[in-house]
Design a protein around this motif. Structure first.
Motif, PDB file in Angstrom:
ATOM      1  N   GLY A  45       0.795  -1.217   0.000  1.00  0.00           N
ATOM      2  CA  GLY A  45       0.000   0.000   0.000  1.00  0.00           C
ATOM      3  C   GLY A  45       0.825   1.265   0.000  1.00  0.00           C
ATOM      4  N   VAL A  46       0.448   2.210   0.843  1.00  0.00           N
ATOM      5  CA  VAL A  46       1.041   3.538   0.864  1.00  0.00           C
ATOM      6  C   VAL A  46       2.539   3.503   1.143  1.00  0.00           C
ATOM      7  N   ASP A  89       5.426   7.361  -5.832  1.00  0.00           N
ATOM      8  CA  ASP A  89       4.897   8.674  -6.192  1.00  0.00           C
ATOM      9  C   ASP A  89       5.434   9.719  -5.211  1.00  0.00           C
ATOM     10  N   PRO A  90       6.165  10.731  -5.702  1.00  0.00           N
ATOM     11  CA  PRO A  90       6.735  11.754  -4.802  1.00  0.00           C
ATOM     12  C   PRO A  90       5.685  12.451  -3.941  1.00  0.00           C
ATOM     13  N   ASP A  91       4.504  12.691  -4.515  1.00  0.00           N
ATOM     14  CA  ASP A  91       3.444  13.367  -3.762  1.00  0.00           C
ATOM     15  C   ASP A  91       2.934  12.497  -2.620  1.00  0.00           C
ATOM     16  N   VAL A  92       2.798  11.198  -2.895  1.00  0.00           N
ATOM     17  CA  VAL A  92       2.339  10.264  -1.861  1.00  0.00           C
ATOM     18  C   VAL A  92       3.382  10.150  -0.758  1.00  0.00           C
ATOM     19  N   ILE A  93       4.641  10.070  -1.145  1.00  0.00           N
ATOM     20  CA  ILE A  93       5.729   9.966  -0.164  1.00  0.00           C
ATOM     21  C   ILE A  93       5.789  11.215   0.713  1.00  0.00           C
ATOM     22  N   GLN A  94       5.654  12.373   0.079  1.00  0.00           N
ATOM     23  CA  GLN A  94       5.688  13.632   0.826  1.00  0.00           C
ATOM     24  C   GLN A  94       4.526  13.716   1.816  1.00  0.00           C
ATOM     25  N   ARG A  95       3.329  13.292   1.352  1.00  0.00           N
ATOM     26  CA  ARG A  95       2.167  13.332   2.241  1.00  0.00           C
ATOM     27  C   ARG A  95       2.315  12.337   3.387  1.00  0.00           C
ATOM     28  N   ASP A 145      -7.872   8.758   4.667  1.00  0.00           N
ATOM     29  CA  ASP A 145      -6.936   8.976   3.569  1.00  0.00           C
ATOM     30  C   ASP A 145      -7.010   7.814   2.582  1.00  0.00           C
ATOM     31  N   GLN A 146      -7.167   8.144   1.301  1.00  0.00           N
ATOM     32  CA  GLN A 146      -7.386   7.101   0.286  1.00  0.00           C
ATOM     33  C   GLN A 146      -6.207   6.132   0.187  1.00  0.00           C
ATOM     34  N   GLN A 147      -4.994   6.636   0.333  1.00  0.00           N
ATOM     35  CA  GLN A 147      -3.819   5.759   0.259  1.00  0.00           C
ATOM     36  C   GLN A 147      -3.805   4.768   1.421  1.00  0.00           C
ATOM     37  N   HIS A 148      -4.187   5.222   2.601  1.00  0.00           N
ATOM     38  CA  HIS A 148      -4.235   4.322   3.754  1.00  0.00           C
ATOM     39  C   HIS A 148      -5.395   3.332   3.639  1.00  0.00           C
ATOM     40  N   LEU A 149      -6.496   3.772   3.028  1.00  0.00           N
ATOM     41  CA  LEU A 149      -7.638   2.866   2.848  1.00  0.00           C
ATOM     42  C   LEU A 149      -7.287   1.721   1.903  1.00  0.00           C
ATOM     43  N   ARG A 150      -6.319   1.976   1.016  1.00  0.00           N
ATOM     44  CA  ARG A 150      -5.889   0.921   0.083  1.00  0.00           C
ATOM     45  C   ARG A 150      -4.729   0.099   0.646  1.00  0.00           C
TER      46      ARG A 150
END
Length: 285
Positions: free
Chosen positions: A33-34, A39-45, A82-87
């Motif tokens: 998952g996350v 993805d740089p944006d995902v990593i930054q978030r 958070d959508q990334q955490h939900l996945r």
């Protein structure tokens, strides 16, 4: 209390380093998952969420538990949705909570090494507080994420059910409701509500309800179907049934439901053909 404040200050100062250390410690190969995103944006978030977590958790040493969670719930609710955490599999998220908990205990040890007046008793009290709070956080996160996922799934199912029972306008105030697949009680209630709403919005006066695609129907669903027909009648919509299977007819008879006031055709083609003749005939008078 001074020692607690000093520990909090130490953790706040260390927060950026703790975030980087935590991210570098992630096992990108076995994690999911996350935590494996490139993805740089995902990593930054993700890093920003972790850093914010450290800022919140440092307050646990100077606040009572109730006040701490009143503030911390802001972070919890945001990340749980958070959508990334939900996945991300929940076991991976729990694993990282445990890793961060271990990290905090390690930083408590480092803080103690910098101060000669910090005793083992101080360390034990702080570690106990960290462990307790993290246990609560993990439980709260699982509960919040599960509730959000369940609500979202429920909304998606409602949308699917609504899309699977559309009122299709054929001409002017005439429409078709084709019902397909298994219909349980929950879906039957949804069909009733959705059909009434759509007929009112589209100003329908005649509705063809085709049941030829319905595989199975039980007594409760049959009852709901007749409730729909009665409700449609109350708002001025005349129903024409087609494709009634023998099982439905038998169920209706067992329930004592009457077809006397309902127009019935063996199939949809016949219903449309016969009704068009009636409309033409009535328009000539």
């Amino acid at each position: 209390m001074k020692k607690d404040i000093a520990l909090r200050s130490y953790l706040l100062e260390s927060a950026p380093t703790m975030t980087e250390e935590w991210y570098e410690s992630l096992d990108k190969k076995s994690s999911e998952g996350v935590y494996t995103s490139n993805d740089p944006d995902v990593i930054q978030r993700l890093k920003a969420q972790n850093y914010e977590f450290h800022l919140y958790i440092s307050n646990v040493f100077i606040e009572d538990e109730k006040s701490f969670f009143e503030s911390f719930n802001t972070w919890l609710n945001k990340v749980a949705k958070d959508q990334q955490h939900l996945r991300t599999p929940i076991q991976s998220i729990i694993k990282e909570f445990m890793n961060v908990r271990k990290q905090h205990c390690e930083y408590i040890r480092r803080f103690a090494e910098l101060h000669d007046d910090i005793t083992q008793q101080h360390i034990d009290v702080w570690n106990e507080k960290v462990i307790r709070v993290f246990d609560i956080i993990i439980l709260k996160f699982i509960t919040e994420a599960q509730e959000y996922a369940s609500n979202r799934l429920r909304s998606q199912q409602e949308m699917i059910h609504e899309l699977s029972s559309p009122v299709i306008v054929i001409k002017k105030d005439v429409a078709l409701l084709p019902l397909v697949g298994d219909i349980d009680t929950a879906r039957a209630k949804m069909i009733l509500e959705s059909t009434l709403k759509q007929c009112a919005e589209k100003q329908i006066s005649h509705l063809y309800i085709d049941l030829s695609g319905v595989v199975m129907i039980d007594t409760m669903v049959a009852h709901e179907l007749f409730q729909l027909i009665n409700a449609l009648d109350l708002i001025g919509v005349k129903s024409i049934l087609s494709g009634i299977r023998p099982e439905l007819a038998t169920t209706a008879m067992q329930l004592g439901l009457s077809f006397d006031h309902i127009r019935i055709k063996s199939n949809l083609a016949q219903a449309l053909e016969d009704d068009s003749k009636i409309v033409i005939a009535s328009s000539t008078h």
